[in-house]
Write a protein that holds these residues in place. Structure first.
Motif, short mmCIF file in Angstrom:
data_model
loop_
_atom_site.label_atom_id
_atom_site.label_comp_id
_atom_site.label_asym_id
_atom_site.label_seq_id
_atom_site.Cartn_x
_atom_site.Cartn_y
_atom_site.Cartn_z
N PHE A 11 39.37 -10.70 16.24
CA PHE A 11 37.99 -11.15 16.35
C PHE A 11 37.92 -12.64 16.07
O PHE A 11 38.66 -13.16 15.24
CB PHE A 11 37.09 -10.40 15.36
CG PHE A 11 37.11 -8.92 15.55
CD1 PHE A 11 36.31 -8.31 16.51
CD2 PHE A 11 37.97 -8.11 14.81
CE1 PHE A 11 36.35 -6.94 16.71
CE2 PHE A 11 38.01 -6.75 15.00
CZ PHE A 11 37.20 -6.17 15.96
N LYS A 13 34.94 -15.67 15.34
CA LYS A 13 33.52 -15.86 15.02
C LYS A 13 33.22 -17.31 14.71
O LYS A 13 34.07 -18.04 14.19
CB LYS A 13 33.13 -15.00 13.82
CG LYS A 13 33.33 -13.51 14.05
CD LYS A 13 33.03 -12.71 12.81
CE LYS A 13 33.29 -11.23 13.07
NZ LYS A 13 33.08 -10.44 11.86
N ARG A 14 31.99 -17.70 15.01
CA ARG A 14 31.47 -19.01 14.62
C ARG A 14 30.30 -18.76 13.68
O ARG A 14 29.31 -18.13 14.08
CB ARG A 14 30.99 -19.80 15.82
CG ARG A 14 30.31 -21.08 15.40
CD ARG A 14 29.62 -21.77 16.55
NE ARG A 14 28.93 -22.94 16.03
CZ ARG A 14 27.82 -23.41 16.55
NH1 ARG A 14 27.27 -22.83 17.60
NH2 ARG A 14 27.23 -24.46 16.02
N ASP A 15 30.40 -19.21 12.46
CA ASP A 15 29.36 -19.01 11.46
C ASP A 15 28.90 -17.55 11.44
O ASP A 15 27.70 -17.26 11.36
CB ASP A 15 28.18 -19.95 11.71
CG ASP A 15 28.55 -21.41 11.52
OD1 ASP A 15 29.47 -21.70 10.73
OD2 ASP A 15 27.93 -22.27 12.17
N GLY A 16 29.85 -16.63 11.57
CA GLY A 16 29.56 -15.20 11.50
C GLY A 16 29.16 -14.53 12.80
O GLY A 16 29.05 -13.32 12.87
N VAL A 17 28.94 -15.31 13.87
CA VAL A 17 28.55 -14.75 15.17
C VAL A 17 29.80 -14.60 16.03
O VAL A 17 30.53 -15.57 16.25
CB VAL A 17 27.50 -15.64 15.88
CG1 VAL A 17 27.16 -15.08 17.24
CG2 VAL A 17 26.26 -15.78 15.01
N GLN A 18 30.04 -13.39 16.50
CA GLN A 18 31.28 -13.08 17.21
C GLN A 18 31.28 -13.55 18.66
O GLN A 18 30.30 -13.38 19.38
CB GLN A 18 31.51 -11.57 17.16
CG GLN A 18 32.85 -11.15 17.71
CD GLN A 18 33.12 -9.69 17.42
OE1 GLN A 18 32.93 -9.23 16.31
NE2 GLN A 18 33.57 -8.97 18.43
N PHE A 19 32.40 -14.17 19.06
CA PHE A 19 32.65 -14.52 20.46
C PHE A 19 33.26 -13.32 21.17
O PHE A 19 33.86 -12.45 20.53
CB PHE A 19 33.66 -15.67 20.56
CG PHE A 19 33.14 -17.02 20.14
CD1 PHE A 19 32.27 -17.72 20.95
CD2 PHE A 19 33.56 -17.59 18.95
CE1 PHE A 19 31.81 -18.98 20.57
CE2 PHE A 19 33.12 -18.85 18.57
CZ PHE A 19 32.23 -19.54 19.38
N THR A 79 36.13 -18.47 12.23
CA THR A 79 36.91 -17.45 11.54
C THR A 79 37.67 -16.61 12.56
O THR A 79 37.07 -16.13 13.53
CB THR A 79 35.98 -16.52 10.73
OG1 THR A 79 35.18 -17.32 9.86
CG2 THR A 79 36.77 -15.54 9.90
#
Length: 122
Positions: A11, A13-19, A79
Motif C-alpha cells: 500500500f 499513502k499520502r497523508d493517510g489517503v491511499q493511492f 507511507t
C-alpha cells in the motif's frame, strides 16, 4: 523451516489517503551513499556522501488521480506498507522528477523524495 510472506500486496499513502498502487514500488530509505576508495596499493577506505531518500511507484491513473495535483505535492508524508509488514515513512516529501502518463496502460510512475525516511519493522 517456516515460510513467511515476503512479497506481494503493498500500500502507498499520502497523508493517510491511499493511492491505487499498480505494481512497481521501489523504496530507498538511505540518507548516505558509501563508495569504496582504492589506490594502487589496495583499499584505503570509503567516502560517505549525503543521499536523498525516495519512494517511487507506478500508480493507476483513474479520474480521481490528478497529475497536476501530484506535481504540486510538497511538504507531505508518504507511507509505504510492504507485504512483510514493514512500513516506510518518508517525511517532508515532494514529487520529484518527470511525471509522464502512459495512457495506453492507464498508469503513471511517480517519485517522491524527502528529508528523511524511517523504517518501522513489522
Amino acid at each position: 523451516m517456516v515460510f513467511k510472506r515476503v512479497a506481494g500486496t503493498c500500500f502507498l499513502k499520502r497523508d493517510g489517503v491511499q493511492f491505487a498502487l499498480r505494481g512497481q514500488l521501489t523504496i530507498n530509505p538511505a540518507s548516505v551513499l558509501r563508495e569504496g576508495l582504492a589506490g594502487l596499493d589496495g583499499v584505503h577506505g570509503y567516502k560517505e556522501s549525503p543521499r536523498v531518500p525516495f519512494i517511487e511507484a507506478t500508480l493507476t491513473k483513474g479520474p480521481e488521480l490528478s497529475l497536476r495535483e501530484i506535481q504540486g505535492i510538497t511538504n507531505t508524508t508518504i507511507t509505504a506498507e510492504c507485504a512483510d509488514g514493514t512500513v516506510y515513512v518518508l517525511s517532508e516529501a515532494w514529487q520529484a522528477g518527470e511525471l509522464a502518463l502512459d495512457a495506453a496502460e492507464g498508469q503513471v510512475t511517480v517519485r517522491f523524495e524527502g528529508a528523511s525516511c524511517r523504517e518501522i519493522a513489522a
